[in-house]
Motif scaffolding. Structure first.
Motif, PDB file in Angstrom:
ATOM      1  N   UNK A   1       0.813  -1.118  -0.136  1.00  0.00           N
ATOM      2  CA  UNK A   1       0.053   0.173   0.110  1.00  0.00           C
ATOM      3  C   UNK A   1       0.749   1.287   0.139  1.00  0.00           C
ATOM      4  N   UNK A   2       0.193   2.334   0.205  1.00  0.00           N
ATOM      5  CA  UNK A   2       0.846   3.827  -0.206  1.00  0.00           C
ATOM      6  C   UNK A   2       1.433   4.063   1.236  1.00  0.00           C
ATOM      7  N   UNK A   3       1.455   3.492   2.071  1.00  0.00           N
ATOM      8  CA  UNK A   3       2.302   3.776   3.515  1.00  0.00           C
ATOM      9  C   UNK A   3       3.408   3.237   3.521  1.00  0.00           C
ATOM     10  N   UNK A   4       3.835   2.580   2.412  1.00  0.00           N
ATOM     11  CA  UNK A   4       5.414   1.729   2.443  1.00  0.00           C
ATOM     12  C   UNK A   4       6.345   2.802   3.017  1.00  0.00           C
ATOM     13  N   UNK A   5       7.135   2.417   4.126  1.00  0.00           N
ATOM     14  CA  UNK A   5       8.120   3.256   4.731  1.00  0.00           C
ATOM     15  C   UNK A   5       9.691   2.473   4.583  1.00  0.00           C
ATOM     16  N   UNK A   6      10.416   3.434   4.026  1.00  0.00           N
ATOM     17  CA  UNK A   6      11.829   2.831   3.600  1.00  0.00           C
ATOM     18  C   UNK A   6      12.809   2.265   4.793  1.00  0.00           C
ATOM     19  N   UNK A   7      12.199   2.598   5.871  1.00  0.00           N
ATOM     20  CA  UNK A   7      13.065   1.980   6.953  1.00  0.00           C
ATOM     21  C   UNK A   7      12.697   0.701   7.405  1.00  0.00           C
TER      22      UNK A   7
ATOM     23  N   UNK B   1       8.073   9.746  -6.271  1.00  0.00           N
ATOM     24  CA  UNK B   1       7.869   9.799  -7.614  1.00  0.00           C
ATOM     25  C   UNK B   1       6.822   8.856  -8.185  1.00  0.00           C
ATOM     26  N   UNK B   2       6.968   7.573  -7.793  1.00  0.00           N
ATOM     27  CA  UNK B   2       6.165   6.644  -8.459  1.00  0.00           C
ATOM     28  C   UNK B   2       4.469   6.955  -8.120  1.00  0.00           C
ATOM     29  N   UNK B   3       4.436   7.226  -6.721  1.00  0.00           N
ATOM     30  CA  UNK B   3       3.139   7.597  -6.044  1.00  0.00           C
ATOM     31  C   UNK B   3       2.533   8.874  -6.894  1.00  0.00           C
ATOM     32  N   UNK B   4       3.182   9.522  -7.323  1.00  0.00           N
ATOM     33  CA  UNK B   4       2.789  11.036  -7.701  1.00  0.00           C
ATOM     34  C   UNK B   4       2.761  10.963  -9.487  1.00  0.00           C
ATOM     35  N   UNK B   5       3.250   9.808  -9.940  1.00  0.00           N
ATOM     36  CA  UNK B   5       3.366   9.690 -11.415  1.00  0.00           C
ATOM     37  C   UNK B   5       2.025   9.469 -12.179  1.00  0.00           C
TER      38      UNK B   5
ATOM     39  N   UNK C   1       0.613   7.163 -13.254  1.00  0.00           N
ATOM     40  CA  UNK C   1      -0.064   5.764 -13.048  1.00  0.00           C
ATOM     41  C   UNK C   1      -0.280   5.788 -11.438  1.00  0.00           C
ATOM     42  N   UNK C   2      -0.194   6.803 -10.743  1.00  0.00           N
ATOM     43  CA  UNK C   2      -0.214   6.554  -9.301  1.00  0.00           C
ATOM     44  C   UNK C   2      -1.685   6.277  -8.918  1.00  0.00           C
ATOM     45  N   UNK C   3      -2.650   6.458  -9.542  1.00  0.00           N
ATOM     46  CA  UNK C   3      -3.895   5.773  -9.321  1.00  0.00           C
ATOM     47  C   UNK C   3      -4.022   4.332  -9.190  1.00  0.00           C
ATOM     48  N   UNK C   4      -3.154   3.756  -9.896  1.00  0.00           N
ATOM     49  CA  UNK C   4      -3.410   2.349  -9.977  1.00  0.00           C
ATOM     50  C   UNK C   4      -2.444   1.669  -8.997  1.00  0.00           C
ATOM     51  N   UNK C   5      -1.504   2.191  -8.072  1.00  0.00           N
ATOM     52  CA  UNK C   5      -0.658   1.857  -7.188  1.00  0.00           C
ATOM     53  C   UNK C   5      -1.620   1.735  -5.777  1.00  0.00           C
TER      54      UNK C   5
END
Length: 138
Positions: free
Chosen positions: A7-13, A128-132, A134-138
């Motif tokens: 989901x969209x809340x993926x955290x790099x840590x 960048x991927x989220x705001x690209x 195709x961001x509605x399909x992620x």
């Protein structure tokens, strides 16, 4: 306490493996996994059910596993700045204490900066991927 990797809340840590050294008896200790929420070269915020008094020092081991080679910091000290109660756990804000050995200090500082840079780059890429387009399909 298991983090959600989807989901969209993926955290790099989530890619950091951090462990806290905890004393269990007069002569024994164990390494306990902690969840990292924020990370910088100066400190980090972790969640654990262990009790760390404010102002005390704790020893951590940090690992960022990478395809091209792991970045590992064994036995780094951190000062506990504060804590916040969350359910049955605590969130601790920590500042790294690098010690007086100049060679070790430089090596640790370099590793901390590499980890911070890689996590920041990963977070930037995710944004960048989220705001690209195709961001509605992620």
């Amino acid at each position: 306490m298991k983090p959600n990797h989807r989901g969209p809340s993926k955290n790099p840590t989530l890619h950091l493996d951090a462990q806290l050294k905890v004393r269990r008896g007069m002569f024994s200790h164990e390494w306990v996994k902690v969840q990292v929420f924020k990370f910088s070269a100066d400190g980090m915020t972790v969640r654990t059910d262990e009790d760390l008094p404010a102002g005390s020092r704790a020893t951590f081991s940090i690992l960022l596993a990478m395809d091209f080679g792991d970045i590992r910091i064994d036995k780094i000290e951190a000062r506990v700045n504060g804590r916040e109660k969350v359910c049955s756990c605590f969130d601790y804000t920590l500042d790294f204490v690098l010690g007086s050995n100049a060679v070790r200090r430089e090596a640790i500082q370099s590793s901390l900066q590499k980890i911070e840079s890689l996590l920041s780059s990963y977070d930037s890429l995710l944004n960048k991927i989220r705001s690209g387009p195709l961001s509605g399909s992620i």
